[in-house]
Design a protein around this motif. Structure first.
Motif, PDB file in Angstrom:
ATOM      1  N   THR A 190       0.805  -1.219   0.000  1.00  0.00           N
ATOM      2  CA  THR A 190       0.000   0.000   0.000  1.00  0.00           C
ATOM      3  C   THR A 190       0.838   1.270   0.000  1.00  0.00           C
ATOM      4  O   THR A 190       0.293   2.368   0.008  1.00  0.00           O
TER       5      THR A 190
ATOM      6  N   PRO B 184      -4.179   8.889   0.640  1.00  0.00           N
ATOM      7  CA  PRO B 184      -5.384   8.505   1.375  1.00  0.00           C
ATOM      8  C   PRO B 184      -5.028   7.700   2.616  1.00  0.00           C
ATOM      9  O   PRO B 184      -3.896   7.238   2.785  1.00  0.00           O
TER      10      PRO B 184
ATOM     11  N   TYR C 264      -5.109   4.469   5.316  1.00  0.00           N
ATOM     12  CA  TYR C 264      -4.707   3.088   5.036  1.00  0.00           C
ATOM     13  C   TYR C 264      -5.852   2.242   4.495  1.00  0.00           C
ATOM     14  O   TYR C 264      -5.675   1.490   3.525  1.00  0.00           O
ATOM     15  N   ASP C 265      -7.041   2.329   5.087  1.00  0.00           N
ATOM     16  CA  ASP C 265      -8.148   1.476   4.642  1.00  0.00           C
ATOM     17  C   ASP C 265      -8.477   1.738   3.181  1.00  0.00           C
ATOM     18  O   ASP C 265      -8.759   0.804   2.418  1.00  0.00           O
ATOM     19  N   GLU C 266      -8.460   3.003   2.779  1.00  0.00           N
ATOM     20  CA  GLU C 266      -8.744   3.324   1.383  1.00  0.00           C
ATOM     21  C   GLU C 266      -7.630   2.813   0.475  1.00  0.00           C
ATOM     22  O   GLU C 266      -7.893   2.283  -0.609  1.00  0.00           O
ATOM     23  N   ARG C 267      -6.386   2.947   0.908  1.00  0.00           N
ATOM     24  CA  ARG C 267      -5.292   2.448   0.081  1.00  0.00           C
ATOM     25  C   ARG C 267      -5.379   0.932  -0.081  1.00  0.00           C
ATOM     26  O   ARG C 267      -5.079   0.383  -1.143  1.00  0.00           O
ATOM     27  N   GLN C 268      -5.789   0.236   0.974  1.00  0.00           N
ATOM     28  CA  GLN C 268      -5.932  -1.215   0.858  1.00  0.00           C
ATOM     29  C   GLN C 268      -7.045  -1.576  -0.130  1.00  0.00           C
ATOM     30  O   GLN C 268      -6.890  -2.502  -0.935  1.00  0.00           O
ATOM     31  N   SER C 269      -8.147  -0.836  -0.096  1.00  0.00           N
ATOM     32  CA  SER C 269      -9.227  -1.068  -1.062  1.00  0.00           C
ATOM     33  C   SER C 269      -8.756  -0.774  -2.486  1.00  0.00           C
ATOM     34  O   SER C 269      -9.096  -1.505  -3.433  1.00  0.00           O
ATOM     35  N   MET C 270      -7.969   0.277  -2.637  1.00  0.00           N
ATOM     36  CA  MET C 270      -7.410   0.599  -3.950  1.00  0.00           C
ATOM     37  C   MET C 270      -6.502  -0.524  -4.445  1.00  0.00           C
ATOM     38  O   MET C 270      -6.529  -0.884  -5.624  1.00  0.00           O
TER      39      MET C 270
ATOM     40  N   GLU D 217      -8.475  -3.523  -5.763  1.00  0.00           N
ATOM     41  CA  GLU D 217      -8.993  -3.238  -7.102  1.00  0.00           C
ATOM     42  C   GLU D 217      -7.870  -3.271  -8.131  1.00  0.00           C
ATOM     43  O   GLU D 217      -8.045  -3.777  -9.247  1.00  0.00           O
TER      44      GLU D 217
ATOM     45  N   TYR E  67     -12.044   3.083  -8.166  1.00  0.00           N
ATOM     46  CA  TYR E  67     -10.838   3.908  -8.250  1.00  0.00           C
ATOM     47  C   TYR E  67     -10.224   3.944  -9.643  1.00  0.00           C
ATOM     48  O   TYR E  67      -9.547   4.915  -9.994  1.00  0.00           O
TER      49      TYR E  67
END
Length: 336
Positions: free
Chosen positions: A104, A118, A120-126, A129, A149
């Motif tokens: 990440t 962003p 951490y949680d958003e980066r992991q979701s990115m 994807e 994203y």
């Protein structure tokens, strides 16, 4: 499954010099190499070449050693389609010996180069994807992707990979290890205190089982910092000069984490910490004992990182004296 590899550090060496070292590592008996992918180094004295260009050069200069980034961040500096294309090209140069390892990212690289950072949680979701898109493009099929994203329109890799590439997912703390097990083909992390590593492995295995995968078949990659010398002061000085900032993981998310800030934070690393985290010894048996603890935890791919003071001497000496002893001990364990 045990593989013994070398950690290439573009944060410390110019790309041509590092290329000479990967050839030396292959000749010395190292089976794999992981190379950092940084926009900024950990210290202002360091370097930071473009890792994907370097991997292409390394792929054509070598014949058997496995190659991959340790790790790349496919979500901010890069669009995932570019990482799909880059890794596919490396596999065309080195079919069957290429892997992709993802994480990440660190503000040191991503915020500085892309101006975005962003949580951490958003980066992991990115990243999830991104992995889905990369795998779709590797198929060679035309991909129209409409994610949260990332988007592509009739995108296709006209030079797809020749091999089935694995994606190893980075986890530096136990909380992210289940994600690596669920969505990755393997785990990559760095040597830490034994309790933390054991929990990372446990969570990784549980995540794999959640998805119906057999974790015993999944590679677990570990970077291990060592110096093959009895000159503790020289080895410690090299680690502090180029890499101490990497030993302060709490700072990775700081937006203004520059090479200067990294060096400042790393300067607090004392010799007592280095003695805990590293094996600095000229005795091969000390290294075998140090490594065995990680093998016992279930790690299957070990990457030896040495900051110096002489990288070529380390590669040749470790390949001659230490790697054979590790392999011999494992062979005896298997036949016992």
């Amino acid at each position: 499954m045990l593989k013994l590899g070398w950690k290439a550090g573009p944060e410390q060496y110019q790309p041509n010099e590092l290329l000479d070292y990967v050839v030396a590592a292959e000749n010395a008996g190292f089976e794999s190499v992981d190379v950092s992918d940084h926009f900024h180094p950990w210290s202002e004295q360091g370097h930071a070449c473009f890792t994907w260009s370097w991997l292409g050069a390394a792929a054509v200069k070598t014949k058997s050693i496995e190659l991959g980034p340790g790790v790349t961040c496919p979500i901010l500096r890069y669009h995932p389609s570019i990482i799909a294309q880059a890794s596919a090209t490396i596999d065309n140069f080195a079919p069957g010996r290429t892997y992709l390892a993802v994480g990440t990212g660190e503000a040191l690289n991503e915020y500085s180069a892309a101006g975005m950072w962003p949580g951490y949680d958003e980066r992991q979701s990115m990243m999830l994807e991104a992995m889905q898109l990369i795998r779709a493009l590797w198929s060679g099929a035309e991909v129209t992707f409409d994610g949260i994203y990332y988007s592509t329109q009739k995108a296709r890799l006209y030079t797809p990979p020749l091999s089935k590439l694995p994606i190893y997912v980075s986890s530096l703390v136990p909380e992210s290890a289940a994600f690596a097990g669920r969505y990755g083909d393997g785990l990559i992390t760095v040597a830490n205190d034994p309790n933390t590593l054991k929990q990372i492995v446990k969570n990784f295995e549980e995540g794999a089982l959640d998805m119906g995968k057999d974790p015993s078949t999944m590679p677990r990659l570990l970077e291990v910092s060592v110096a093959y010398t009895d000159d503790f002061d020289s080895a410690a000085r090299c680690f502090k000069e180029y890499w101490a900032g990497a030993m302060v993981p709490a700072m990775f998310n700081e937006r203004l984490y520059t090479p200067a800030q990294s060096a400042k934070n790393g300067s607090v690393i004392g010799n007592d910490i280095l003695r805990q985290k590293l094996c600095i010894s000229g005795d091969p048996e000390a290294h075998v004992k140090f490594v065995q603890q990680f093998i016992d935890m279930g790690f299957t791919h070990l990457y030896f990182h040495s900051a110096g003071p002489d990288q070529r001497d380390f590669i040749v000496g470790y390949g001659r004296d230490v790697l054979p002893k590790i392999r011999q001990q494992q062979a005896q364990t298997v036949t016992a």
